[in-house]
Design a protein around this motif. Structure first.
Motif, mmCIF file in Angstrom:
data_model
loop_
_atom_site.group_PDB
_atom_site.id
_atom_site.type_symbol
_atom_site.label_atom_id
_atom_site.label_comp_id
_atom_site.label_asym_id
_atom_site.label_seq_id
_atom_site.Cartn_x
_atom_site.Cartn_y
_atom_site.Cartn_z
ATOM 1 N N SER A 12 -13.836 -23.001 -13.973
ATOM 2 C CA SER A 12 -14.343 -21.659 -13.664
ATOM 3 C C SER A 12 -14.694 -20.880 -14.929
ATOM 4 O O SER A 12 -15.303 -19.819 -14.846
ATOM 5 C CB SER A 12 -13.342 -20.883 -12.813
ATOM 6 O OG SER A 12 -12.142 -20.676 -13.530
ATOM 7 N N TYR A 13 -14.328 -21.406 -16.092
ATOM 8 C CA TYR A 13 -14.664 -20.767 -17.370
ATOM 9 C C TYR A 13 -15.813 -21.467 -18.091
ATOM 10 O O TYR A 13 -16.244 -21.012 -19.147
ATOM 11 C CB TYR A 13 -13.444 -20.751 -18.300
ATOM 12 C CG TYR A 13 -12.298 -19.963 -17.742
ATOM 13 C CD1 TYR A 13 -12.341 -18.571 -17.699
ATOM 14 C CD2 TYR A 13 -11.183 -20.599 -17.214
ATOM 15 C CE1 TYR A 13 -11.296 -17.838 -17.169
ATOM 16 C CE2 TYR A 13 -10.137 -19.876 -16.680
ATOM 17 C CZ TYR A 13 -10.200 -18.497 -16.658
ATOM 18 O OH TYR A 13 -9.165 -17.769 -16.126
ATOM 19 N N GLN A 26 -23.744 -18.885 -13.396
ATOM 20 C CA GLN A 26 -23.022 -19.827 -12.548
ATOM 21 C C GLN A 26 -22.037 -20.590 -13.428
ATOM 22 O O GLN A 26 -22.356 -20.929 -14.566
ATOM 23 C CB GLN A 26 -23.989 -20.808 -11.875
ATOM 24 C CG GLN A 26 -23.318 -21.772 -10.914
ATOM 25 C CD GLN A 26 -24.268 -22.821 -10.343
ATOM 26 O OE1 GLN A 26 -25.165 -23.289 -11.017
ATOM 27 N NE2 GLN A 26 -24.049 -23.186 -9.095
ATOM 28 N N THR A 27 -20.863 -20.880 -12.891
ATOM 29 C CA THR A 27 -19.906 -21.722 -13.608
ATOM 30 C C THR A 27 -19.951 -23.125 -13.023
ATOM 31 O O THR A 27 -20.481 -23.337 -11.915
ATOM 32 C CB THR A 27 -18.467 -21.181 -13.494
ATOM 33 O OG1 THR A 27 -18.044 -21.290 -12.126
ATOM 34 C CG2 THR A 27 -18.360 -19.745 -13.991
ATOM 35 N N SER A 29 -17.438 -24.641 -11.886
ATOM 36 C CA SER A 29 -16.617 -24.543 -10.683
ATOM 37 C C SER A 29 -17.451 -24.092 -9.477
ATOM 38 O O SER A 29 -17.343 -24.672 -8.387
ATOM 39 C CB SER A 29 -15.462 -23.571 -10.933
ATOM 40 O OG SER A 29 -14.672 -23.425 -9.793
ATOM 41 N N ASP A 30 -18.279 -23.055 -9.667
ATOM 42 C CA ASP A 30 -19.183 -22.602 -8.592
ATOM 43 C C ASP A 30 -20.069 -23.755 -8.131
ATOM 44 O O ASP A 30 -20.266 -23.976 -6.934
ATOM 45 C CB ASP A 30 -20.111 -21.480 -9.071
ATOM 46 C CG ASP A 30 -19.422 -20.203 -9.467
ATOM 47 O OD1 ASP A 30 -18.334 -19.915 -8.939
ATOM 48 O OD2 ASP A 30 -19.988 -19.484 -10.323
#
Length: 161
Positions: A12-13, A26-27, A29-30
């Motif tokens: 997410s980082y 956008q990450t 994780s996304d």
């Protein structure tokens, strides 16, 4: 590969599309979450058990886990002239799962990019490359016409239904 579930949370980082101006960041994780949703849509109507769909979703959620260490690797690098993505599924993963996750990965990139990337020549070039990659999946050894047809529909709509 990530060494633990805690490592996966770090996705997410990790920014995605870091080299392209985007209207909405956008990450990784996304991206992985959207790939998982697309996978579920791609196998809808195939009569898969909940357990099989669950394993597919898990594969989608971890498909870019190595990017915890490398940062985002653009799809054009993964699937274009430079192959950095694994060409074989992980041990114990049915080969058709690998194909479905690969299709969903490209579809997610196309739909996100169409929706949020700024206009310009670079956009056209990247979209053309992504679509060429998508077309090339017709020659994948585990090609599934049902999955591919559903993927075409998602690209046409610009989002999952």
């Amino acid at each position: 590969m990530a060494s633990s579930i805690i490592d996966l949370a770090r996705l997410s980082y990790v920014p995605r599309w870091a080299i392209v101006p985007m209207e909405r960041p956008q990450t990784v994780s996304d991206h992985c979450f959207r790939v998982a949703l697309i996978c579920v849509e791609l196998v809808d109507g195939k009569g898969w058990s909940e357990g099989s769909v669950g394993l597919l979703v898990l594969q989608a959620l971890i498909h870019d886990a190595e990017e915890i260490h490398t940062g985002d690797i653009p799809a054009t690098a993964k699937y274009g002239r430079v192959q950095v993505a694994p060409s074989q599924p992980a041990p114990g993963v049915p080969p058709q799962y690998y194909f479905i996750v690969k299709v969903a990965d490209v579809v997610e990139a196309v739909t996100w990019f169409k929706k949020y990337e700024s206009s310009g020549a670079r956009r056209a070039s990247i979209l053309a490359s992504l679509m060429q990659t998508f077309e090339g999946l017709k020659h994948h050894p585990n090609f599934d016409p049902h999955v591919y047809k559903r993927a075409e529909r998602i690209i046409e709509l610009g989002e999952i239904e």
